[in-house]
Design a protein around this motif. Structure first.
Motif, PDB file in Angstrom:
ATOM      1  N   ASN A  65     -19.511  18.129  38.488  1.00  0.00           N
ATOM      2  CA  ASN A  65     -18.650  18.163  39.664  1.00  0.00           C
ATOM      3  C   ASN A  65     -19.460  17.552  40.805  1.00  0.00           C
ATOM      4  OD1 ASN A  65     -16.996  18.705  41.851  1.00  0.00           O
ATOM      5  ND2 ASN A  65     -16.481  20.779  41.182  1.00  0.00           N
ATOM      6  N   PHE A  66     -19.087  16.342  41.219  1.00  0.00           N
ATOM      7  CA  PHE A  66     -19.772  15.634  42.294  1.00  0.00           C
ATOM      8  C   PHE A  66     -18.835  15.560  43.494  1.00  0.00           C
ATOM      9  CE2 PHE A  66     -21.652  13.013  38.619  1.00  0.00           C
ATOM     10  CZ  PHE A  66     -22.682  13.921  38.429  1.00  0.00           C
ATOM     11  N   VAL A  67     -19.360  15.867  44.677  1.00  0.00           N
ATOM     12  CA  VAL A  67     -18.521  15.797  45.874  1.00  0.00           C
ATOM     13  C   VAL A  67     -19.352  15.287  47.034  1.00  0.00           C
ATOM     14  CG1 VAL A  67     -18.959  18.229  46.451  1.00  0.00           C
ATOM     15  CG2 VAL A  67     -16.947  17.082  47.376  1.00  0.00           C
ATOM     16  N   VAL A  68     -18.749  14.412  47.848  1.00  0.00           N
ATOM     17  CA  VAL A  68     -19.401  13.885  49.038  1.00  0.00           C
ATOM     18  C   VAL A  68     -18.519  14.203  50.238  1.00  0.00           C
ATOM     19  CG1 VAL A  68     -18.376  11.574  48.723  1.00  0.00           C
ATOM     20  CG2 VAL A  68     -20.414  11.849  50.157  1.00  0.00           C
ATOM     21  N   ASP A  94      -7.552  10.725  52.521  1.00  0.00           N
ATOM     22  CA  ASP A  94      -7.988  10.495  53.905  1.00  0.00           C
ATOM     23  C   ASP A  94      -8.500  11.793  54.530  1.00  0.00           C
ATOM     24  OD1 ASP A  94      -5.631  11.883  54.042  1.00  0.00           O
ATOM     25  OD2 ASP A  94      -4.622  10.495  55.417  1.00  0.00           O
ATOM     26  N   ARG A  95      -9.154  12.619  53.708  1.00  0.00           N
ATOM     27  CA  ARG A  95      -9.570  13.948  54.150  1.00  0.00           C
ATOM     28  C   ARG A  95     -11.076  14.066  54.380  1.00  0.00           C
ATOM     29  NH1 ARG A  95      -5.972  17.206  49.606  1.00  0.00           N
ATOM     30  NH2 ARG A  95      -3.949  16.318  50.197  1.00  0.00           N
ATOM     31  N   GLY A  96     -11.790  12.976  54.331  1.00  0.00           N
ATOM     32  CA  GLY A  96     -13.215  13.022  54.621  1.00  0.00           C
ATOM     33  C   GLY A  96     -14.104  13.452  53.471  1.00  0.00           C
ATOM     34  N   TYR A  97     -13.578  13.386  52.245  1.00  0.00           N
ATOM     35  CA  TYR A  97     -14.421  13.718  51.100  1.00  0.00           C
ATOM     36  C   TYR A  97     -14.008  12.890  49.884  1.00  0.00           C
ATOM     37  CZ  TYR A  97     -10.665  16.345  48.808  1.00  0.00           C
ATOM     38  OH  TYR A  97      -9.492  16.687  48.190  1.00  0.00           O
ATOM     39  N   GLY A  98     -14.916  12.823  48.910  1.00  0.00           N
ATOM     40  CA  GLY A  98     -14.642  12.215  47.619  1.00  0.00           C
ATOM     41  C   GLY A  98     -15.136  13.146  46.548  1.00  0.00           C
ATOM     42  N   ASN A  99     -14.442  13.217  45.398  1.00  0.00           N
ATOM     43  CA  ASN A  99     -14.760  14.211  44.377  1.00  0.00           C
ATOM     44  C   ASN A  99     -14.553  13.631  42.974  1.00  0.00           C
ATOM     45  OD1 ASN A  99     -13.321  17.372  43.316  1.00  0.00           O
ATOM     46  ND2 ASN A  99     -15.443  16.765  43.289  1.00  0.00           N
ATOM     47  N   ILE A 100     -15.527  13.851  42.114  1.00  0.00           N
ATOM     48  CA  ILE A 100     -15.414  13.505  40.696  1.00  0.00           C
ATOM     49  C   ILE A 100     -15.691  14.759  39.881  1.00  0.00           C
ATOM     50  CG2 ILE A 100     -16.489  12.283  38.755  1.00  0.00           C
ATOM     51  CD1 ILE A 100     -16.980   9.929  40.564  1.00  0.00           C
ATOM     52  N   VAL A 101     -14.765  15.122  39.009  1.00  0.00           N
ATOM     53  CA  VAL A 101     -14.942  16.237  38.083  1.00  0.00           C
ATOM     54  C   VAL A 101     -14.633  15.708  36.687  1.00  0.00           C
ATOM     55  CG1 VAL A 101     -14.208  18.554  37.427  1.00  0.00           C
ATOM     56  CG2 VAL A 101     -14.207  17.888  39.834  1.00  0.00           C
ATOM     57  N   THR A 102     -15.603  15.812  35.784  1.00  0.00           N
ATOM     58  CA  THR A 102     -15.387  15.230  34.456  1.00  0.00           C
ATOM     59  C   THR A 102     -16.391  15.794  33.459  1.00  0.00           C
ATOM     60  OG1 THR A 102     -15.062  13.139  33.285  1.00  0.00           O
ATOM     61  CG2 THR A 102     -16.947  13.261  34.777  1.00  0.00           C
ATOM     62  N   THR A 103     -16.198  15.423  32.191  1.00  0.00           N
ATOM     63  CA  THR A 103     -17.141  15.740  31.124  1.00  0.00           C
ATOM     64  C   THR A 103     -17.771  14.439  30.642  1.00  0.00           C
ATOM     65  OG1 THR A 103     -15.814  17.652  30.440  1.00  0.00           O
ATOM     66  CG2 THR A 103     -17.414  16.807  28.849  1.00  0.00           C
ATOM     67  N   ILE A 104     -19.066  14.433  30.444  1.00  0.00           N
ATOM     68  CA  ILE A 104     -19.798  13.219  30.097  1.00  0.00           C
ATOM     69  C   ILE A 104     -19.614  12.886  28.608  1.00  0.00           C
ATOM     70  CG2 ILE A 104     -22.082  12.145  30.033  1.00  0.00           C
ATOM     71  CD1 ILE A 104     -20.879  12.680  32.856  1.00  0.00           C
ATOM     72  N   PRO A 105     -19.138  11.675  28.287  1.00  0.00           N
ATOM     73  CA  PRO A 105     -18.852  11.323  26.898  1.00  0.00           C
ATOM     74  C   PRO A 105     -20.075  10.902  26.088  1.00  0.00           C
ATOM     75  CG  PRO A 105     -18.261   9.510  28.333  1.00  0.00           C
ATOM     76  CD  PRO A 105     -18.706  10.628  29.227  1.00  0.00           C
ATOM     77  N   SER A 106     -21.105  10.389  26.753  1.00  0.00           N
ATOM     78  CA  SER A 106     -22.286   9.923  26.024  1.00  0.00           C
ATOM     79  C   SER A 106     -23.516  10.019  26.920  1.00  0.00           C
ATOM     80  CB  SER A 106     -22.106   8.480  25.555  1.00  0.00           C
ATOM     81  OG  SER A 106     -21.852   7.610  26.647  1.00  0.00           O
ATOM     82  N   SER A 107     -24.655  10.292  26.300  1.00  0.00           N
ATOM     83  CA  SER A 107     -25.905  10.463  27.049  1.00  0.00           C
ATOM     84  C   SER A 107     -26.409   9.129  27.585  1.00  0.00           C
ATOM     85  CB  SER A 107     -26.972  11.075  26.142  1.00  0.00           C
ATOM     86  OG  SER A 107     -26.547  12.328  25.633  1.00  0.00           O
ATOM     87  N   GLY A 108     -27.116   9.188  28.703  1.00  0.00           N
ATOM     88  CA  GLY A 108     -27.693   7.973  29.247  1.00  0.00           C
ATOM     89  C   GLY A 108     -27.973   8.090  30.732  1.00  0.00           C
ATOM     90  N   SER A 123     -23.756   9.475  58.493  1.00  0.00           N
ATOM     91  CA  SER A 123     -24.362  10.426  57.564  1.00  0.00           C
ATOM     92  C   SER A 123     -23.311  11.035  56.638  1.00  0.00           C
ATOM     93  CB  SER A 123     -25.070  11.533  58.342  1.00  0.00           C
ATOM     94  OG  SER A 123     -24.152  12.210  59.185  1.00  0.00           O
ATOM     95  N   TYR A 124     -23.778  11.516  55.495  1.00  0.00           N
ATOM     96  CA  TYR A 124     -22.911  12.205  54.542  1.00  0.00           C
ATOM     97  C   TYR A 124     -23.740  13.240  53.786  1.00  0.00           C
ATOM     98  CZ  TYR A 124     -25.094   8.945  51.235  1.00  0.00           C
ATOM     99  OH  TYR A 124     -26.003   8.226  50.496  1.00  0.00           O
ATOM    100  N   VAL A 125     -23.050  14.163  53.117  1.00  0.00           N
ATOM    101  CA  VAL A 125     -23.699  15.158  52.265  1.00  0.00           C
ATOM    102  C   VAL A 125     -23.142  14.986  50.862  1.00  0.00           C
ATOM    103  CG1 VAL A 125     -24.029  17.606  51.784  1.00  0.00           C
ATOM    104  CG2 VAL A 125     -24.032  16.791  54.142  1.00  0.00           C
ATOM    105  N   LEU A 126     -24.038  14.771  49.909  1.00  0.00           N
ATOM    106  CA  LEU A 126     -23.662  14.608  48.505  1.00  0.00           C
ATOM    107  C   LEU A 126     -24.133  15.839  47.737  1.00  0.00           C
ATOM    108  CD1 LEU A 126     -22.665  12.896  46.076  1.00  0.00           C
ATOM    109  CD2 LEU A 126     -24.979  11.928  45.967  1.00  0.00           C
TER     110      LEU A 126
END
Length: 283
Positions: A65-68, A94-108, A123-126
């Motif tokens: 879960n990645f969010v900025v 247009d809410r001032g954030y970005g979000n990725i939620v997922t399951t990783i399919p392959s290592s790397g 500035s931003y917070v990740l």
């Protein structure tokens, strides 16, 4: 472009060493927060935007879960795999954030990009939360201490991974014998209700019983503090707070006994017993 190839890797390895020195855990949750900035020195690519990049080692089956967040521009996120392909992008808003939620399919080695438009600066917070494949499901036969350990592991990442509809494989876990449980949207805490009724003696006994149970589950790194009855608004509360004495975690457990008998509000029951679990926000 700022690509810092070993930031996440080193932080996660250090975290794992710390865990090994403390109470062993079967559940591995990693959380990290980076304060970054898009400037005129960062690269800009047409049809992509101005961006910073962070390289992360990820493994097959991990949940992320990645969010900025930022108030300076509208950010988005892009997760690119080792082949240079965009594996996942955040939805536009247009809410001032970005979000990725997922399951990783392959290592790397993946690169997580924080992206703005050509005139995006500031500035931003990740924040990144990563869970091992076995960290999202708890066996229904687990005892109280195992369930508590599971919840405490997820508190490291402020429960970002526990009740997300894109990742959830079961209903929200309830501490054994709890009658209800939920994640508080305001402070991100996990809350479990154990009693709602009108018998103070029963509520007091359960309050003491939960305190004794939790004492048996935690180790010497946790400190206990009790507070006697005090008035909050127009009801009374007393509590036991366990705080983890480890600087990089700052997790806590609060057992609260609430007395609404003298309140002017129309509460359904006079007494309640609840447990709250969370991690203090690091400044």
């Amino acid at each position: 472009m700022k690509v810092w190839p070993y930031i996440f890797f080193l932080i996660f390895i250090i975290s794992q060493v710390n865990y090994a020195q403390e109470k062993p855990s079967k559940i591995q949750i990693d959380f990290n927060e980076i304060k970054g900035e898009l400037t005129s020195k960062d690269l800009y690519k047409k049809d992509f935007g101005r961006y910073d990049g962070y390289e992360i080692e990820l493994y097959e089956g991990e949940a992320v879960n990645f969010v900025v967040y930022t108030q300076k521009f509208q950010p988005s996120l892009a997760l690119v795999n080792s082949k240079g392909e965009i594996f996942k992008q955040s939805d536009r808003n247009d809410r001032g954030y970005g979000n990725i939620v997922t399951t990783i399919p392959s290592s790397g080695k993946y690169v997580l990009y924080v992206v703005g438009s050509d005139n995006s600066f500031g500035s931003y917070v990740l924040q990144t939360a990563i869970a091992e494949p076995n960290a999202l499901t708890l066996d229904s036969t687990s005892d109280f201490c195992t369930t508590l350990d599971f919840l405490l592991a997820h508190s490291i990442a402020y429960f970002f991974l526990l009740e997300n509809p894109n990742l959830a494989t079961q209903q929200l876990v309830k501490l054994n014998d709890a009658i209800d449980a939920f994640i508080d949207e305001e402070d991100g805490s996990y809350n479990a209700a154990f009693y709602n009724g009108n018998e103070l003696q029963k509520a007091e006994a359960l309050f003491r019983s939960l305190t004794d149970k939790i004492k048996l589950c935690i180790d010497k790194e946790w400190k206990m503090k009790s507070t006697s009855w005090s008035t909050i608004e127009d009801y009374k509360e007393k509590s036991i707070t366990f705080t983890e004495n480890v600087n990089n975690k700052l997790r806590y457990i609060v057992i609260g006994l609430f007395d609404y008998a003298g309140s002017k509000q129309k509460y359904k029951n006079n007494y309640s017993v609840e447990v709250k679990i969370n991690r203090k926000v690091q400044k």
